[in-house]
Design an enzyme around this catalytic site. Sequence first.
Site, PDB file in Angstrom:
ATOM      1  N   HIS A 106       0.840  -1.199   0.000  1.00 16.34           N
ATOM      2  CA  HIS A 106       0.000   0.000   0.000  1.00 16.34           C
ATOM      3  C   HIS A 106       0.880   1.255   0.000  1.00 16.34           C
ATOM      4  O   HIS A 106       1.524   1.557   0.987  1.00 16.34           O
ATOM      5  CB  HIS A 106      -0.902   0.031   1.229  1.00 16.34           C
ATOM      6  CG  HIS A 106      -2.060  -0.923   1.138  1.00 16.34           C
ATOM      7  ND1 HIS A 106      -3.107  -0.913   2.020  1.00 16.34           N
ATOM      8  CD2 HIS A 106      -2.343  -1.898   0.239  1.00 16.34           C
ATOM      9  CE1 HIS A 106      -3.990  -1.846   1.683  1.00 16.34           C
ATOM     10  NE2 HIS A 106      -3.533  -2.467   0.606  1.00 16.34           N
ATOM     11  N   TYR A 150      -8.988   5.371   7.549  1.00 15.96           N
ATOM     12  CA  TYR A 150      -9.061   5.802   8.944  1.00 15.96           C
ATOM     13  C   TYR A 150     -10.117   6.901   9.015  1.00 15.96           C
ATOM     14  O   TYR A 150     -10.063   7.849   8.220  1.00 15.96           O
ATOM     15  CB  TYR A 150      -7.721   6.366   9.406  1.00 15.96           C
ATOM     16  CG  TYR A 150      -6.644   5.309   9.594  1.00 15.96           C
ATOM     17  CD1 TYR A 150      -6.479   4.684  10.821  1.00 15.96           C
ATOM     18  CD2 TYR A 150      -5.788   4.955   8.546  1.00 15.96           C
ATOM     19  CE1 TYR A 150      -5.483   3.732  11.011  1.00 15.96           C
ATOM     20  CE2 TYR A 150      -4.797   3.994   8.723  1.00 15.96           C
ATOM     21  CZ  TYR A 150      -4.653   3.393   9.964  1.00 15.96           C
ATOM     22  OH  TYR A 150      -3.674   2.456  10.148  1.00 15.96           O
ATOM     23  N   PRO A 170      -3.309   0.987  18.757  1.00 13.36           N
ATOM     24  CA  PRO A 170      -3.117   0.424  17.417  1.00 13.36           C
ATOM     25  C   PRO A 170      -3.317   1.406  16.258  1.00 13.36           C
ATOM     26  O   PRO A 170      -3.025   1.056  15.114  1.00 13.36           O
ATOM     27  CB  PRO A 170      -4.155  -0.707  17.349  1.00 13.36           C
ATOM     28  CG  PRO A 170      -5.152  -0.382  18.397  1.00 13.36           C
ATOM     29  CD  PRO A 170      -4.446   0.375  19.460  1.00 13.36           C
ATOM     30  N   LYS A 224       1.846   0.418  14.829  1.00 12.65           N
ATOM     31  CA  LYS A 224       3.285   0.406  15.135  1.00 12.65           C
ATOM     32  C   LYS A 224       3.752  -0.738  16.031  1.00 12.65           C
ATOM     33  O   LYS A 224       4.960  -1.005  16.108  1.00 12.65           O
ATOM     34  CB  LYS A 224       3.672   1.732  15.830  1.00 12.65           C
ATOM     35  CG  LYS A 224       3.537   2.960  14.952  1.00 12.65           C
ATOM     36  CD  LYS A 224       4.647   3.007  13.933  1.00 12.65           C
ATOM     37  CE  LYS A 224       4.428   4.041  12.865  1.00 12.65           C
ATOM     38  NZ  LYS A 224       4.523   3.522  11.519  1.00 12.65           N
ATOM     39  N   TYR A 267       4.023   7.162   9.237  1.00 17.74           N
ATOM     40  CA  TYR A 267       3.192   5.978   9.016  1.00 17.74           C
ATOM     41  C   TYR A 267       3.983   4.861   8.349  1.00 17.74           C
ATOM     42  O   TYR A 267       3.862   3.695   8.741  1.00 17.74           O
ATOM     43  CB  TYR A 267       1.952   6.346   8.187  1.00 17.74           C
ATOM     44  CG  TYR A 267       0.918   5.249   8.186  1.00 17.74           C
ATOM     45  CD1 TYR A 267      -0.028   5.146   9.203  1.00 17.74           C
ATOM     46  CD2 TYR A 267       0.909   4.282   7.180  1.00 17.74           C
ATOM     47  CE1 TYR A 267      -0.954   4.114   9.227  1.00 17.74           C
ATOM     48  CE2 TYR A 267      -0.020   3.248   7.192  1.00 17.74           C
ATOM     49  CZ  TYR A 267      -0.943   3.167   8.221  1.00 17.74           C
ATOM     50  OH  TYR A 267      -1.859   2.141   8.246  1.00 17.74           O
TER      51      TYR A 267
END
Length: 391
Positions: A72, A201, A293, A297, A385
């Site tokens: 991704h 998200y 979460p 990570k 990220y």
Amino acid sequence: MKTQVAIVGAGPAGLFLALLLHQAGIDCVVLERRDRAYVEGRVRAGVLEQVTVDLMARLGLDARLRREGLTHGGTNIVSDGELFHVDMAELTGGRAVTVYGQQEVMKDLFDAAEQRGLRIVFEAEDVALHELRGSAAAVGWRKGGAEHRLACDFIAGCDGFHGVSRRAIPAEILRTFERVYPFGWLGVLADVPPCAEELIYCNHARGFALASMRSPTRSRYYIQCALDEPLEAWPDERFWDEVCLRLGPEAGANVVRGPAFEKSIAPLRSFVTEPMRYGRLFLAGDAAHIVPPTGAKGLNLAASDVIMLNEALCEFYETGSERGLDGYSQRALARVWKAERFSWWFTSLTHRFPQMDAFDRRIQTAELAYIRSSSTAQAAFAENYVGLPLE
Ligand code: RFL
Ligand code: PHB
């Protein structure tokens, strides 16, 4: 029984370390409280940073990952029903994350451990750490009614948040830093195609939601919920209705519903313990730190910790120098705290907190609007990220 490094816990931290040490010719024994099926069956992480993918490759364990893992280069954020895309690859010079479940990682690690003849003691009860400040350490445990003892040079405490290793460090030495969040994540696994190619998200007035996946035919969804809510209060239809509502009209319209074959509520916590070393004991992974979460990570930090610990142990066995061992805690914590900051920030930005007022809510939506409009803000998000480099 004797070994060079005793490893407590056969989760990702323990097994990655065992395979790295074995590759370097350093002898180790892993002690695990549960059996393989239990450890492998836990539904947990889904997103691997490049650091973790590289570690799999270095161990020669990336064949299935390359075949089945989903790369991704971007992710999606929804703020009150409006979706925007963050092109992480574009913003970070081509870096990406890989969607490959922790269950798959564990299967690959256990298979390799078996093939390479690593010593893993499953169902080791009452593991106890001894002589951490002596000239040699030892670990004791019980199995099948018999007492066992293993003498070793070092102990790696890879036994997760509820393990015994961290507790073996005297209270006056240990400093802990903690945030407990007043909500949990209700997670569902279902064999339905994901609603989008990349993760979503979502910040919604009713609470956070996340659309994730394990494969083109298996979806993973989460919604923020109260910690004391019984699972029975969330039959499948109610869960799907809530996910669709929070994801908003655009993404919600693509949600394919199906029976949930896994449903559970996980608490959210930020937690760091310092130092990560006491004498001959070195902590790694969730034994030393927990992240909520939201930033994906946890597993990746377990991987980066043991890469650093392996380097330090190799240096010691090759040269006799303790420089790396002495520097391990500080080096690992520097990366841990950056991931803690990112995970805390991303959680704060996307969740509904009980004491939030209208001002706090406007600040959240303003920050999300800023990220949407600013490639500089998106670059800072993307860099964290995809995972910060190992220093
Ligand atoms: P683990 O996986 O907890 O493994 C520790 C092992 O030690 C054993 N053990 C003992 N053994 C012997 N004696 C004792 N006294 C023992 N006590 C415990 C346990 O049985 C276990 O086998 O810790 P480790 O290796 O540090 O790995 C950490 C990761 O598992 C964890 O950080 C991630 O799962 C967190 N996480 C995520 N991480 C990511 O990188 N990306 C994600 O997308 C992501 N999503 C998640 C997550 C964790 C979640 N939950 C449920 C906590 C999503 C969720 C919902
Ligand atoms: C997951 O797929 O389980 C997952 C993905 C991203 C996160 C957390 C969990 O941030």
